[in-house]
Write an enzyme that holds these catalytic residues in place. Structure first.
Site, PDB file in Angstrom:
ATOM      1  CG  HIS A 461       5.067  -0.791  11.870  1.00 33.25           C
ATOM      2  ND1 HIS A 461       4.701  -1.905  12.593  1.00 33.25           N
ATOM      3  CD2 HIS A 461       3.929  -0.038  11.765  1.00 33.25           C
ATOM      4  CE1 HIS A 461       3.416  -1.839  12.893  1.00 33.25           C
ATOM      5  NE2 HIS A 461       2.930  -0.705  12.411  1.00 33.25           N
ATOM      6  CD  GLU A 462       3.579   3.575  10.525  1.00 29.78           C
ATOM      7  OE1 GLU A 462       2.619   3.499   9.739  1.00 29.78           O
ATOM      8  OE2 GLU A 462       3.458   3.339  11.745  1.00 29.78           O
ATOM      9  CG  HIS A 465       0.615   0.056   8.017  1.00 31.76           C
ATOM     10  ND1 HIS A 465      -0.343  -0.914   8.218  1.00 31.76           N
ATOM     11  CD2 HIS A 465       1.036   0.450   9.253  1.00 31.76           C
ATOM     12  CE1 HIS A 465      -0.490  -1.101   9.528  1.00 31.76           C
ATOM     13  NE2 HIS A 465       0.336  -0.309  10.169  1.00 31.76           N
ATOM     14  CG  HIS A 468      -2.104  -4.125   3.379  1.00 33.99           C
ATOM     15  ND1 HIS A 468      -2.698  -4.257   4.618  1.00 33.99           N
ATOM     16  CD2 HIS A 468      -2.767  -4.994   2.573  1.00 33.99           C
ATOM     17  CE1 HIS A 468      -3.664  -5.169   4.553  1.00 33.99           C
ATOM     18  NE2 HIS A 468      -3.721  -5.618   3.324  1.00 33.99           N
TER      19      HIS A 468
END
Length: 670
Positions: A461-462, A465, A468
């Site tokens: 998940h991190e 980020h 991105h």
């Protein structure tokens, strides 16, 4: 001697020279950088030139470089490696920063220049991105109170300063409660605990200076303790401490802080002409209105609650069969859910965990990024802010893309949770700069470090980020990376979680810590088959938190937030053995700052999209389909906030999704 925070960083990739920075450097550097930024803004506001995009908007984009450097370093260490000096500095800096940015947003001369550029935008021959940056700048000033006059403007400045103080206090109180509490365990208390839990408890005891093992309020320790300890009395004691964070009375109690924050947010919204803080906050998000948020949450609540209640009945029967009479309690749920998972799916977390080595999961996240986007990761030997941190250079086709830093282990100086931040965002103006991105997690140390399946999902998940941030390809830093609508920002992170569940990824990287053997096909299928296990519980605890957050902000601020919380939970019929994922006194997402205030729903809004987005790969026939990956990068990951979020998603998928994909993905579809 030149302050290292303000000097030119003649270091690899212009990384902060952490080995030369001391806590004594922060305050003088902060004050000097603040003055420099004020002078830059003053020069822009008082310019005699006719306002233009270049001399106003671009000039503002280029201003504040020194302040950005100081704050990027300070807030990185303040969150991940705090100490009393840094906490004191944070209390000192927060109101000063709020006053500084309030002074900028209330600068009438500056706002007149921005308004002039906005009013003459059609004749300015702006690129699409420039037009977007102008719109966001003008809108941001209006929403900050730039149009307020006299007493209203002064009151807005005071509100923002006080909110900054309160948010810092809330965060530090929560950290103090999490840092100070621990429960010592006797050797007999370890009965029934898997080796990895015992090892983590002993390591935590060493960190606390205790001779034996301890349970702390680190999620990586308390969650498996609640899953595996057969000692109901100890589970209850640990759970009570976990649930009481921020509500223990005394100096670290957050309940009055939460009430004051909510009252000030309501006053802020009313000054700006909005009916409620939720109306104000959601205006710029994809959801737009509180009603749209409530519709989504309630569409998920009904099937999730039904599933949770059915699960509770099964767990209660299991508990009674153990000879424990009475009702299933919150400290019982995880213990009996783990026993049920082992019984129904023949999946034992203690047997699974050796296959989820931290090192191999990092490799897996990198390998997926390589196959999808062509990124390569090379370890760097550079000074960082803590010995646990590691860094990699990220390249593509030999060209530098970013520096990625991983800070993975729990420690008392680190706030709870996991997060991604950029010490430097991507930009091409006023000069080309590559991003420096950090992932911070709270995994239990071990030799080797082993993850739960939820931990592995958090790592992916991190890293979503981080992608991105790293793949951003825009001109202006104000719209780069994760500078997007709050209910869009979780799309890349939640989407990337899907690659953890791709069978070929687990087959290659889920290797046993002792034997090196790949996860057997039978276990792999059990892992995938149990992906939605206990999803009723997980969804209920999350949606309950999101509904309380919304209720706090969509009407008059409650004088007693705890009473309002109880009212909301009773109204929706929260099952007795489940509590909110984040109760008000430790709801840092909502009260540590404005980020997720009236916006905790964002994870679920983004999940509607991430479930649909991964279907694009499935429809293409491969989780690593090259054309779909290129479309994802071109339309989502590289564009930052340079285009409205719903338009970006339409470009990628051709339409906006419905809630059906989310319900299907969570196993809650009818």
């Amino acid at each position: 001697m030149t302050n290292p925070l303000l000097s030119d960083w003649d270091t690899p990739f212009q990384l902060a020279p952490f080995d030369r920075i001391s806590d004594a450097d922060f305050a003088p550097a902060f004050e000097e950088a603040l003055k420099a930024h004020s002078a830059e803004i003053k020069a822009i506001a008082e310019s005699d030139e006719t306002p233009s995009f270049a001399n106003t908007i671009e000039a503002m984009e280029a201003a504040g470089g020194a302040l950005d450097k100081v704050l990027s370093v300070f807030f990185s260490v303040a969150g991940a490696d705090s100490n009393p000096e840094r906490e004191a500095l944070q209390r000192e800096f927060s109101p000063k920063l709020a006053a500084h940015f309030s002074a900028i947003s209330s600068n009438k001369a500056l706002f007149r220049r921005i308004a002039h550029v906005w009013e003459h935008r059609d004749a300015a021959d702006l690129s699409d991105e420039q037009a977007r940056v102008l719109m966001l700048s003008h809108r941001g000033f209006v929403r900050s109170g730039a149009a307020l006059d006299g007493a209203d403007g002064e009151r807005m400045t005071a509100i923002m300063g006080r909110l900054a103080e309160l948010g810092t206090g809330f965060t530090q109180n929560l950290l103090a409660d999490e840092r100070e509490w621990f429960m010592e365990l006797e050797e007999g208390d370890l009965e029934g605990l898997p080796g990895f839990v015992v090892d983590a408890a002993r390591a935590a005891g060493e960190e606390k200076g205790v001779a034996g093992p301890v349970v702390t309020l680190s999620r990586s320790i308390i969650t498996p303790f609640l899953q595996f300890s057969p000692r109901r009395d100890l589970r209850e004691k640990a759970f009570a401490a976990w649930a009481a964070r921020g509500a223990n009375g005394g100096e670290t109690d957050n309940r009055d802080i939460a009430a004051e924050i909510l009252a000030l947010r309501e006053e802020r919204a009313k000054l700006l002409g909005y009916g409620s803080f939720a109306d104000y906050k959601l205006e710029t998000e994809m959801a737009k209105t509180p009603g749209a948020v409530r519709d989504l949450l309630m569409a998920v609540w009904a099937p999730a609650k039904a599933q949770a209640e059915a699960d509770a009945a099964v767990l209660t029967e299991m508990m009674h069969a153990d000879g424990v009479n009475g009702d299933l309690e919150a400290w019982d749920w995880r213990y009996y859910a783990e026993k049920r998972r082992k019984a129904e799916h023949d999946l034992d977390e203690a047997a699974l965990k050796p296959y989820l080595q931290l090192e191999r999961m990092i490799e897996a996240s990198f390998a997926c990024a390589n196959r999808l986007f062509g990124l390569e990761f090379t370890p760097l030997d550079v000074p960082l802010y803590h010995p646990d941190c590691r860094a990699w250079e990220v390249t593509r086709n030999g060209a530098h893309v970013a520096v990625f830093i991983g800070d993975y282990f729990a420690r008392g100086s680190k706030r709870s949770g996991a997060w991604c931040s950029a010490m430097r965002g991507q930009a091409k103006f006023p000069e080309v700069q590559a991003p420096v991105v950090i992932n911070v997690c709270n995994f239990a140390k071990g030799d080797p470090a082993l993850l739960s399946y939820d931990d592995a999902r958090t790592l992916f998940h991190e890293f979503g980020h981080a992608l991105h941030q790293m793949l951003s390809n825009v001109t202006y830093e104000s719209v780069s990376g994760t500078s997007v609508a709050r209910d869009f920002v979780e799309l890349p992170s939640q989407l990337y979680e899907h690659w953890l569940e791709v069978p070929e990824v687990l087959a290659e990287f889920a290797t046993h810590a002792d034997t090196g053997e790949a996860m057997p096909e039978a276990i792999l299928q059990k892992v995938l088959g149990a992906a939605n296990f206990d999803m009723g519980f997980q969804t209920v605890e999350y949606v309950a938190s999101a509904l309380v957050d919304l209720a706090f902000h969509e009407g008059a601020a409650p004088a007693d937030p705890m009473a309002k919380q109880a009212e909301v939970l009773e109204g929706i019929g929260l099952p007795k053995a489940i509590i909110m994922r984040h109760a008000t006194p430790h709801f840092a997402h909502v009260f540590s700052g404005d980020g997720y205030s009236s916006g905790y729903y964002s994870y679920m809004w983004s999940e509607v999209m991430d479930a649909d987005a991964f279907e694009a790969f499935e429809e293409a026939g491969s989780a690593f389909d090259g054309e779909t990956a290129r479309a994802l990068e071109a339309n989502i990951l590289s564009t930052g906030g340079s285009v409205e979020a719903d338009e970006l998603y339409r470009r990628f998928r051709g339409r906006l999704p419905g809630v059906e994909a989310l319900l299907k993905g969570r196993g809650l579809a009818a």
